[in-house]
Design a protein around this motif. Sequence first.
Motif, short mmCIF file in Angstrom:
data_model
loop_
_atom_site.label_atom_id
_atom_site.label_comp_id
_atom_site.label_asym_id
_atom_site.label_seq_id
_atom_site.Cartn_x
_atom_site.Cartn_y
_atom_site.Cartn_z
N VAL A 1 0.83 -1.20 0.00
CA VAL A 1 0.00 0.00 0.00
C VAL A 1 0.86 1.26 0.00
N LYS A 2 2.16 1.09 0.13
CA LYS A 2 3.09 2.22 0.16
C LYS A 2 3.71 2.43 -1.21
N GLY A 3 4.10 3.66 -1.47
CA GLY A 3 4.74 4.00 -2.73
C GLY A 3 6.10 3.35 -2.89
N LEU A 4 6.50 3.14 -4.12
CA LEU A 4 7.81 2.57 -4.45
C LEU A 4 8.88 3.64 -4.21
N ARG A 5 9.73 3.41 -3.23
CA ARG A 5 10.78 4.38 -2.92
C ARG A 5 11.85 4.36 -4.00
N ARG A 6 12.55 5.49 -4.14
CA ARG A 6 13.55 5.64 -5.18
C ARG A 6 14.62 4.54 -5.12
N ASP A 7 15.12 4.22 -3.93
CA ASP A 7 16.16 3.20 -3.83
C ASP A 7 15.63 1.82 -4.22
N ASN A 8 14.39 1.51 -3.85
CA ASN A 8 13.80 0.23 -4.24
C ASN A 8 13.48 0.21 -5.73
N LEU A 9 13.12 1.36 -6.29
CA LEU A 9 12.89 1.46 -7.73
C LEU A 9 14.18 1.13 -8.47
N SER A 10 15.28 1.70 -8.02
CA SER A 10 16.57 1.44 -8.66
C SER A 10 16.95 -0.04 -8.56
N LYS A 11 16.69 -0.65 -7.41
CA LYS A 11 16.98 -2.07 -7.23
C LYS A 11 16.10 -2.92 -8.16
N ARG A 12 14.85 -2.50 -8.32
CA ARG A 12 13.94 -3.25 -9.19
C ARG A 12 14.39 -3.19 -10.64
N VAL A 13 14.83 -2.01 -11.09
CA VAL A 13 15.34 -1.87 -12.45
C VAL A 13 16.55 -2.78 -12.64
#
Length: 192
Positions: free
Chosen positions: A120-132
């Motif tokens: 339910v929480k937004g995708l944080r920038r650091d987790n976005l980078s890890k996902r990419v």
Amino acid sequence: QVERTGHKKASSTIITSSQAQRLLSQPDSPQGRRDSLLMCLLLDHGMRASEAAALQVDGVDMTAKTVTFSRKKVRGTDKENATHEMTAATFDAMKSYMEQDAPSAGALLLGSRKNGELSVKGLRRDNLSKRVATLGESIGKVSAHDCRHYCATQMAKKGYGVAELCDWFGWNSPAMALRYIDAADVAKRDKG
């Protein structure tokens, strides 16, 4: 390969068109639909990781087919706020995500759990980078910035001018746009 300094990885990963298509094609699941939209925003729109992570639901206008976002990196300039017309792929990914997974308000891109369900929480920038990085493992060490480089390269190859590139990417200096345009010109000469 471009050499980098500072905290970034040593060199950029050049993404080919076929690799970009693989990154855009994600499974039809909550996480997959989110990832497909994320990759569209990075590859087709050249958003910075911070810009994609900060996207808000109310910045999406499905009728006008636009996405409006803020650029913290150029805060206080005329490039701080931007509106992009969605590419066809982005519109399709956005429609699917908005209809099935997006929250009604707040952060557009939701984080995900280890089981692939969205939180339910937004995708944080650091987790976005890890996902990419995870999504790009099959083609090398891929970063969100590599996706931005891919977008700029493709737009320069299509003949977009300095002012158009500066506006699209939020660059205040034409020097950045000229680097991509010059590289595209060299590539055309080498082929012809």
